[in-house]
Scaffold this motif. Sequence first.
Motif, PDB file in Angstrom:
ATOM      1  N   ALA A  93      10.999  -2.221 -10.036  1.00  0.00           N
ATOM      2  CA  ALA A  93       9.586  -2.823  -9.951  1.00  0.00           C
ATOM      3  C   ALA A  93       9.568  -3.359  -8.578  1.00  0.00           C
ATOM      4  CB  ALA A  93       9.390  -4.042 -11.010  1.00  0.00           C
ATOM      5  N   ALA A  94       8.328  -2.835  -8.176  1.00  0.00           N
ATOM      6  CA  ALA A  94       7.688  -3.283  -6.644  1.00  0.00           C
ATOM      7  C   ALA A  94       6.905  -4.835  -6.969  1.00  0.00           C
ATOM      8  CB  ALA A  94       6.666  -2.335  -6.111  1.00  0.00           C
ATOM      9  N   VAL A  95       7.516  -5.747  -6.390  1.00  0.00           N
ATOM     10  CA  VAL A  95       7.004  -6.799  -6.505  1.00  0.00           C
ATOM     11  C   VAL A  95       5.520  -7.132  -6.176  1.00  0.00           C
ATOM     12  CG1 VAL A  95       9.160  -8.076  -5.786  1.00  0.00           C
ATOM     13  CG2 VAL A  95       7.428  -7.726  -4.085  1.00  0.00           C
ATOM     14  N   ARG A  96       4.785  -7.957  -6.703  1.00  0.00           N
ATOM     15  CA  ARG A  96       3.332  -8.219  -6.678  1.00  0.00           C
ATOM     16  C   ARG A  96       2.927  -8.074  -5.063  1.00  0.00           C
ATOM     17  NH1 ARG A  96       0.149 -12.237  -8.774  1.00  0.00           N
ATOM     18  NH2 ARG A  96       1.255 -11.851 -10.848  1.00  0.00           N
ATOM     19  N   GLY A  97       1.846  -7.544  -4.763  1.00  0.00           N
ATOM     20  CA  GLY A  97       1.460  -7.456  -3.436  1.00  0.00           C
ATOM     21  C   GLY A  97       2.120  -6.370  -2.522  1.00  0.00           C
ATOM     22  N   SER A  98       2.791  -5.540  -3.020  1.00  0.00           N
ATOM     23  CA  SER A  98       3.577  -4.601  -2.403  1.00  0.00           C
ATOM     24  C   SER A  98       3.688  -3.143  -2.946  1.00  0.00           C
ATOM     25  CB  SER A  98       5.242  -4.876  -2.275  1.00  0.00           C
ATOM     26  OG  SER A  98       6.021  -4.876  -3.247  1.00  0.00           O
ATOM     27  N   GLY A  99       3.948  -2.179  -1.902  1.00  0.00           N
ATOM     28  CA  GLY A  99       3.961  -0.940  -2.709  1.00  0.00           C
ATOM     29  C   GLY A  99       2.699  -0.412  -3.333  1.00  0.00           C
ATOM     30  N   TRP A 135      11.359  -9.123  10.404  1.00  0.00           N
ATOM     31  CA  TRP A 135      11.318  -9.019   9.269  1.00  0.00           C
ATOM     32  C   TRP A 135       9.445  -8.864   8.555  1.00  0.00           C
ATOM     33  CZ3 TRP A 135       9.543 -12.102   4.450  1.00  0.00           C
ATOM     34  CH2 TRP A 135       9.977 -11.459   3.515  1.00  0.00           C
ATOM     35  N   ALA A 136       8.832  -9.798   9.539  1.00  0.00           N
ATOM     36  CA  ALA A 136       7.207  -9.631   9.085  1.00  0.00           C
ATOM     37  C   ALA A 136       6.884  -8.412   9.236  1.00  0.00           C
ATOM     38  CB  ALA A 136       6.658 -10.900   9.925  1.00  0.00           C
ATOM     39  N   SER A 137       7.222  -7.670  10.504  1.00  0.00           N
ATOM     40  CA  SER A 137       6.712  -6.539  10.877  1.00  0.00           C
ATOM     41  C   SER A 137       7.144  -5.440   9.705  1.00  0.00           C
ATOM     42  CB  SER A 137       7.122  -6.085  12.011  1.00  0.00           C
ATOM     43  OG  SER A 137       6.834  -4.764  12.472  1.00  0.00           O
ATOM     44  N   GLY A 192       4.612  -3.268   7.306  1.00  0.00           N
ATOM     45  CA  GLY A 192       4.475  -1.949   7.220  1.00  0.00           C
ATOM     46  C   GLY A 192       4.652  -1.386   5.626  1.00  0.00           C
ATOM     47  N   PHE A 193       5.338  -2.058   4.668  1.00  0.00           N
ATOM     48  CA  PHE A 193       5.490  -1.535   3.474  1.00  0.00           C
ATOM     49  C   PHE A 193       4.357  -1.826   2.840  1.00  0.00           C
ATOM     50  CE2 PHE A 193      10.289  -2.057   4.152  1.00  0.00           C
ATOM     51  CZ  PHE A 193      10.495  -0.789   3.920  1.00  0.00           C
ATOM     52  N   ASP A 194       3.722  -3.014   3.012  1.00  0.00           N
ATOM     53  CA  ASP A 194       2.694  -3.719   2.247  1.00  0.00           C
ATOM     54  C   ASP A 194       1.355  -3.054   2.282  1.00  0.00           C
ATOM     55  OD1 ASP A 194       4.431  -5.463   1.227  1.00  0.00           O
ATOM     56  OD2 ASP A 194       3.544  -7.275   2.229  1.00  0.00           O
ATOM     57  N   LEU A 195       1.155  -2.449   3.676  1.00  0.00           N
ATOM     58  CA  LEU A 195       0.027  -2.157   4.096  1.00  0.00           C
ATOM     59  C   LEU A 195      -0.002  -0.305   4.242  1.00  0.00           C
ATOM     60  CD1 LEU A 195      -1.504  -4.496   6.810  1.00  0.00           C
ATOM     61  CD2 LEU A 195      -1.760  -4.509   4.350  1.00  0.00           C
ATOM     62  N   HIS A 196       1.258   0.278   3.611  1.00  0.00           N
ATOM     63  CA  HIS A 196       1.329   1.479   3.738  1.00  0.00           C
ATOM     64  C   HIS A 196       1.343   2.340   4.822  1.00  0.00           C
ATOM     65  CE1 HIS A 196      -0.492   1.238  -0.563  1.00  0.00           C
ATOM     66  NE2 HIS A 196       0.290   0.557  -0.517  1.00  0.00           N
ATOM     67  N   LEU A 197       1.996   1.476   5.883  1.00  0.00           N
ATOM     68  CA  LEU A 197       2.015   1.989   7.409  1.00  0.00           C
ATOM     69  C   LEU A 197       3.199   2.577   7.771  1.00  0.00           C
ATOM     70  CD1 LEU A 197       0.880  -1.414   9.137  1.00  0.00           C
ATOM     71  CD2 LEU A 197      -0.672   0.600   8.462  1.00  0.00           C
ATOM     72  N   ALA A 198       4.333   2.475   6.984  1.00  0.00           N
ATOM     73  CA  ALA A 198       5.702   3.159   7.211  1.00  0.00           C
ATOM     74  C   ALA A 198       5.963   4.378   6.466  1.00  0.00           C
ATOM     75  CB  ALA A 198       6.768   2.128   7.243  1.00  0.00           C
ATOM     76  N   GLN A 199       5.841   4.056   4.904  1.00  0.00           N
ATOM     77  CA  GLN A 199       6.213   4.969   4.109  1.00  0.00           C
ATOM     78  C   GLN A 199       4.930   4.862   2.891  1.00  0.00           C
ATOM     79  OE1 GLN A 199      10.171   3.675   3.319  1.00  0.00           O
ATOM     80  NE2 GLN A 199      10.825   6.117   3.842  1.00  0.00           N
ATOM     81  N   LYS A 200       4.659   6.064   2.468  1.00  0.00           N
ATOM     82  CA  LYS A 200       3.719   5.937   1.488  1.00  0.00           C
ATOM     83  C   LYS A 200       4.277   5.723   0.094  1.00  0.00           C
ATOM     84  CE  LYS A 200      -0.133   8.372  -0.959  1.00  0.00           C
ATOM     85  NZ  LYS A 200      -0.775   9.722  -1.147  1.00  0.00           N
ATOM     86  N   ALA A 240      -6.012  -2.925  -0.682  1.00  0.00           N
ATOM     87  CA  ALA A 240      -7.046  -3.941  -0.236  1.00  0.00           C
ATOM     88  C   ALA A 240      -6.593  -5.234  -0.656  1.00  0.00           C
ATOM     89  CB  ALA A 240      -8.114  -3.683  -1.001  1.00  0.00           C
ATOM     90  N   GLN A 241      -5.725  -5.589  -1.581  1.00  0.00           N
ATOM     91  CA  GLN A 241      -5.324  -6.695  -2.271  1.00  0.00           C
ATOM     92  C   GLN A 241      -4.034  -7.153  -1.146  1.00  0.00           C
ATOM     93  OE1 GLN A 241      -4.459  -6.771  -6.579  1.00  0.00           O
ATOM     94  NE2 GLN A 241      -6.653  -6.147  -6.817  1.00  0.00           N
ATOM     95  N   HIS A 242      -3.320  -6.244  -0.809  1.00  0.00           N
ATOM     96  CA  HIS A 242      -2.249  -6.659  -0.013  1.00  0.00           C
ATOM     97  C   HIS A 242      -2.515  -7.237   1.440  1.00  0.00           C
ATOM     98  CE1 HIS A 242       0.432  -3.362  -2.223  1.00  0.00           C
ATOM     99  NE2 HIS A 242       0.018  -4.111  -2.961  1.00  0.00           N
ATOM    100  N   LYS A 243      -3.851  -6.891   1.852  1.00  0.00           N
ATOM    101  CA  LYS A 243      -4.286  -7.164   3.362  1.00  0.00           C
ATOM    102  C   LYS A 243      -4.331  -8.669   3.388  1.00  0.00           C
ATOM    103  CE  LYS A 243      -6.515  -2.847   4.411  1.00  0.00           C
ATOM    104  NZ  LYS A 243      -7.937  -2.128   4.744  1.00  0.00           N
ATOM    105  N   ALA A 244      -4.342  -9.384   2.152  1.00  0.00           N
ATOM    106  CA  ALA A 244      -4.517 -10.930   2.066  1.00  0.00           C
ATOM    107  C   ALA A 244      -3.071 -11.525   1.784  1.00  0.00           C
ATOM    108  CB  ALA A 244      -5.242 -11.371   1.212  1.00  0.00           C
ATOM    109  N   ASN A 245      -2.095 -10.767   2.076  1.00  0.00           N
ATOM    110  CA  ASN A 245      -0.717 -11.371   1.905  1.00  0.00           C
ATOM    111  C   ASN A 245      -0.462 -12.397   3.096  1.00  0.00           C
ATOM    112  OD1 ASN A 245      -0.288  -9.933  -0.138  1.00  0.00           O
ATOM    113  ND2 ASN A 245       1.256  -8.548   0.873  1.00  0.00           N
ATOM    114  N   PHE A 246       0.251 -13.382   2.502  1.00  0.00           N
ATOM    115  CA  PHE A 246       0.936 -14.190   3.481  1.00  0.00           C
ATOM    116  C   PHE A 246       1.677 -13.875   4.657  1.00  0.00           C
ATOM    117  CE2 PHE A 246       4.239 -17.703   4.767  1.00  0.00           C
ATOM    118  CZ  PHE A 246       3.677 -18.492   5.143  1.00  0.00           C
TER     119      PHE A 246
END
Length: 610
Positions: A130-136, A224-226, A230-238, A255-261
């Motif tokens: 399972a992908a944690v909330r706010g990711s993937g 780690w933040a970077s 990348g994962f949360d905003l689909h910048l690295a791998q889709k 769109a929901q991931h963009k507000a991640n901490f």
Amino acid sequence: MKSGSAKVFSALVALAVLGIFRPVDLAAKEAVKQRVSEPGRYEGYSQPIYDGWQRSSVYVTVRDGTKIAVDILRPTRGGRLHSDALPVIWEHRRYQRAVQDVDGKIYSQLDRQDHPMRKVVLHGYVDAVAAVRGSGASYGTRVDPTPPQESLDAYDITEWLAAQPWCSGKVGMYGISYSGTAQFMAASTSPPHLKAIFPEMAMFDLYDFCYPGGIYRHTFIQNWASQVKGFDLHLAQKPAPVDGAKEDELLVALAQHKANFDVTRTIEVPYRDSNLDNISSVYIDNNPSSVIERVNQSGVAVYQRAGWFDMYPRDMLLWFNNLKVPKKIVIGPWDHYQSGGLDRGTEILRWYDYWLKGIDNGIMDEPPILYGVVGLPRDKALRWSGQWPPAESRPVAYYFSGGPSGSVDSVNDGRLSTIAPAPGTDRYQVDYTTTSGPRSRWTGGPVAYPDMAANDRKALTYSTAVLTDDVEIAGHPVVHVWIECKANDLDLFAYLEEVEPDGRSTYITDGCLRASHRRLDAPPHNRMGLPYHRSFAQDTEPLPAGPVELAFDLYPTANLFEAGHRIRLSITCADSDNNQTPQANPVPEVTVYRNAERPSRILVPIYKPQ
């Protein structure tokens, strides 16, 4: 003579032949030779009756309405899905449950050739990721580094899996790093069908990780933040879409991931009781260590894997010593992602055959702790123990003494001795370029510490005479340093090293403390007798006008210092590649005291068989 890498390789080889080192009582049980159950070796108790797996994916809607993307990998035989209800073992994953390449091909976790669950699934288990909330491909927003809702998601996912017709109703978890910590958080919610977990390299204390000794670990946190951004905003791998999902569903999740901490904001919360925005306390309310009692109340069985060169060996041993549930731990000469010498799939299979299938394979008859000693020959490198630190280990004081030791051209070239020193002091002008290197345990990747001699030449060093006998240690070294400094604050780093006859100095372990965080407090949990610094804002205070003692532990280790080598403690005031130390101007000078009244020393956990 062995270099540091050779010592680690020797320990890995020893772990690879774990089969010859098993408790006598377990060996006696193996009257039928084809039935073997021991760390890294498992024969005759269950068979790989399947030859493949089939992947599907779904959205599981949790209690607050958030949709979590879940991969389900069910075993097949001859291309046909299993017909029996099987146990499920799942991972709550921070780093993409599955990805899709530019050609549209999807790669699941089991497409990794080294994945331990490839073996387990073939023995009759369902794997889920399972992908944690706010990711993937999952929906939701992450409100802090360890969102409390995420633990409740784990409860809901566990119970959803247990209710599926292809599940036997018995569920376990697995995973390393973030996924290791997530298992403890899941257990703290007591899902009725969660029977056991297998956390590897997991965190115990979020504050101690972000601010070891009160010093910000900026390099890891920035990297780690970077990575997670990348994962949360689909910048690295889709991320792979969920079966049947519309393309715009990924866009809604994104769109929901963009507000991640943003985890780099941890620099704004430098104390254990610091508050940030609407979060009551990042390091208290949602800290993994805060759920110990709830994990114990759950009754969920725990098998941990830890590494001496990982970032979490102390954390894992703190978990172990505070757990009251059925528990085991194996500790080897691994960094964060190594497992050489130990077949992880075999250990997961042994664990879950016992807890999810009821196979009496003797895994709980073994002593609860198995650890490897770095530097010992392969036939002697492994130790079983009923407790940590081992009953055979005792702290021995090695005092800072005047030099020269004749072993290094350092600032002082002091000696390290079990004999109380003659009165003296050492003066040190802070050098902000000192470092343990860019590939330390804190970088998360393969560890490759440099020859520490170059750093030692910029440091205060205290080295023993050449050892006439081997010296084995197992436990947590603890440093007590008496200092005086006119600056308001100061960072202190201590490195325990092994020095070879040619002068090469091999990193063994390290620890650090910011002087303003020196106050000692009673810990809120079993700290194994180690110094505990609460590090609340009100606890910190500037350096006084006179001498003051700093006491802190180094990360646990088990190491053989060979005869003909030396033990060295190196003291610096910066680790420029790993921690953020403010640079004072003018550069401060530190005085280190070493006398009967102010005995600077390191307590070394010497192991002697009883």
